[in-house]
Design a protein around this motif. Sequence first.
Motif, PDB file in Angstrom:
ATOM      1  N   UNK A 132      10.084  -7.676  -9.717  1.00  0.00           N
ATOM      2  CA  UNK A 132       8.787  -7.777  -9.043  1.00  0.00           C
ATOM      3  C   UNK A 132       7.699  -6.928  -9.682  1.00  0.00           C
ATOM      4  N   UNK A 133       8.034  -5.700 -10.063  1.00  0.00           N
ATOM      5  CA  UNK A 133       7.033  -4.804 -10.652  1.00  0.00           C
ATOM      6  C   UNK A 133       6.621  -5.245 -12.044  1.00  0.00           C
ATOM      7  N   UNK A 134       7.576  -5.751 -12.823  1.00  0.00           N
ATOM      8  CA  UNK A 134       7.253  -6.203 -14.175  1.00  0.00           C
ATOM      9  C   UNK A 134       6.322  -7.400 -14.145  1.00  0.00           C
ATOM     10  N   UNK A 135       6.406  -8.204 -13.088  1.00  0.00           N
ATOM     11  CA  UNK A 135       5.599  -9.419 -13.002  1.00  0.00           C
ATOM     12  C   UNK A 135       4.256  -9.203 -12.311  1.00  0.00           C
ATOM     13  N   UNK A 136       4.243  -8.459 -11.212  1.00  0.00           N
ATOM     14  CA  UNK A 136       2.999  -8.328 -10.430  1.00  0.00           C
ATOM     15  C   UNK A 136       2.824  -6.895  -9.915  1.00  0.00           C
ATOM     16  N   UNK A 137       2.862  -5.947 -10.822  1.00  0.00           N
ATOM     17  CA  UNK A 137       2.729  -4.543 -10.412  1.00  0.00           C
ATOM     18  C   UNK A 137       1.453  -4.326  -9.584  1.00  0.00           C
ATOM     19  N   UNK A 138       0.332  -4.791 -10.068  1.00  0.00           N
ATOM     20  CA  UNK A 138      -0.933  -4.547  -9.395  1.00  0.00           C
ATOM     21  C   UNK A 138      -0.974  -5.099  -7.984  1.00  0.00           C
ATOM     22  N   UNK A 139      -0.395  -6.279  -7.811  1.00  0.00           N
ATOM     23  CA  UNK A 139      -0.372  -6.916  -6.490  1.00  0.00           C
ATOM     24  C   UNK A 139       0.418  -6.070  -5.497  1.00  0.00           C
ATOM     25  N   UNK A 140       1.552  -5.539  -5.918  1.00  0.00           N
ATOM     26  CA  UNK A 140       2.377  -4.733  -5.031  1.00  0.00           C
ATOM     27  C   UNK A 140       1.766  -3.362  -4.803  1.00  0.00           C
ATOM     28  N   UNK A 141       1.196  -2.768  -5.843  1.00  0.00           N
ATOM     29  CA  UNK A 141       0.560  -1.465  -5.689  1.00  0.00           C
ATOM     30  C   UNK A 141      -0.584  -1.530  -4.683  1.00  0.00           C
ATOM     31  N   UNK A 142      -1.311  -2.656  -4.669  1.00  0.00           N
ATOM     32  CA  UNK A 142      -2.446  -2.810  -3.763  1.00  0.00           C
ATOM     33  C   UNK A 142      -2.028  -2.825  -2.296  1.00  0.00           C
ATOM     34  N   UNK A 143      -0.751  -3.137  -2.037  1.00  0.00           N
ATOM     35  CA  UNK A 143      -0.231  -3.160  -0.664  1.00  0.00           C
ATOM     36  C   UNK A 143       0.356  -1.824  -0.241  1.00  0.00           C
ATOM     37  N   UNK A 144       0.324  -0.841  -1.141  1.00  0.00           N
ATOM     38  CA  UNK A 144       1.040   0.409  -0.901  1.00  0.00           C
ATOM     39  C   UNK A 144       0.150   1.635  -1.067  1.00  0.00           C
ATOM     40  N   UNK A 247      10.461  -5.123 -19.837  1.00  0.00           N
ATOM     41  CA  UNK A 247      10.083  -5.044 -18.427  1.00  0.00           C
ATOM     42  C   UNK A 247       9.892  -3.592 -18.005  1.00  0.00           C
ATOM     43  N   UNK A 248      10.782  -2.710 -18.461  1.00  0.00           N
ATOM     44  CA  UNK A 248      10.663  -1.293 -18.127  1.00  0.00           C
ATOM     45  C   UNK A 248       9.421  -0.684 -18.771  1.00  0.00           C
ATOM     46  N   UNK A 249       9.103  -1.122 -19.979  1.00  0.00           N
ATOM     47  CA  UNK A 249       7.907  -0.623 -20.650  1.00  0.00           C
ATOM     48  C   UNK A 249       6.644  -1.083 -19.926  1.00  0.00           C
ATOM     49  N   UNK A 250       6.644  -2.308 -19.438  1.00  0.00           N
ATOM     50  CA  UNK A 250       5.500  -2.824 -18.685  1.00  0.00           C
ATOM     51  C   UNK A 250       5.283  -2.013 -17.407  1.00  0.00           C
ATOM     52  N   UNK A 251       6.366  -1.711 -16.696  1.00  0.00           N
ATOM     53  CA  UNK A 251       6.248  -0.904 -15.475  1.00  0.00           C
ATOM     54  C   UNK A 251       5.681   0.469 -15.813  1.00  0.00           C
ATOM     55  N   UNK A 252       6.169   1.062 -16.895  1.00  0.00           N
ATOM     56  CA  UNK A 252       5.689   2.380 -17.311  1.00  0.00           C
ATOM     57  C   UNK A 252       4.216   2.338 -17.699  1.00  0.00           C
TER      58      UNK A 252
END
Length: 367
Positions: A132-144, A247-252
């Motif tokens: 989920x974070x690798x694909x839509x980090x910004x979307x999830x961060x906006x909810x948190x 994917x881990x690099x994208x999250x970072x």
Amino acid sequence: MTPTLYRIALMGLGNVGSAVLAILHREQDSLLKRYGVRFCVVGVAEWGGCAIDENGLDLELLLATLQAKRPIASLPGIGRPDMQGIELLELLSPDIVLEATPVNLHDGQPGLGIVTTALQQGIHVVLANKGPLALVYGQLAALSDLRLGWGSVYNEKASADIAQKIYPKLRFSACVAGALPTINLGCRDLAGCNILRLEAVFNGTTQYILRAMETGQSYETALLDAQRRGIAETDPSLDVDGLDAAAKLVITANAVLGQASQLSDVNVQGIRTLSQDSVQQPLKDGNRMVLVCLAERIGESYQLSVQPTVLPLDHPLARLTPDEMGVVFYTQDVERLSSASSEPGAAPAAAAMLRDMLDIIRSDKHI
């Protein structure tokens, strides 16, 4: 001191999920004594169904059921065949959701749906599933609670909005190489530093295979050995083709470097086509072949890549053992900061999930 109770729902009972249950069962007295908290697992979900108990599930029973390779949904009284994770959330409304379902880098499901639903309901979320974070980090961060963190755009309206509403917390240190404290180092320990470059070994399977190939094993033999040891999946494509590391690099990049990034932004090359000679020859020259995740600042942005790279033997990443992963930060003020962790199985990632739960609780209770 009266203990504070946190009701937990665990999504996914694979290696990491099972290890989480084992740690919570083993450490329950220690956690109560050290932090004044008690974790009550009220629901667990896996493919085929769930098990629920508002008063708390018997963790010893769950572990024995998993050890016997029986479905938890078949347990008398508490089993719920065919119940989905989102249904469990809506029924129980736990305090914290632990998301450890299988990684899906295509559409992120079912993890993405579970995480989105939980955050929308005001439930704290801890992830080991990087999809989920690798694909839509910004979307999830906006909810948190991360909506005003790294990578967000600060403005007075957003600040006033967050002051009026308490957003649930989103934590995911386990998503970036298990117990390796990549996110904590970057966001907390290097706070205020201008990060110029990040180098990392984020995938244990490729690290194990490359070190085995150095000893004379073929790629095919090393991969089979990794699969027998449970390090590599039956379908190892995400690992050997570099996508797991990407994917881990994208999250970072999103969480630490503050750069909105997607998988398509990463130049990815795996290890599948490397010959034994191409891995062994660098050693003869005083170097070592490593699958390196790189974020390098060029101008105002970072270029991201995952590629087999020859490093000198005195480089921190070249010194890693076959079971280790590591990260190296370079900044203007802290010339080099590196960390490594031994990740021979699922327990380190499970420990990282517990670390994130305690981080959430500390911020709630100031302990």
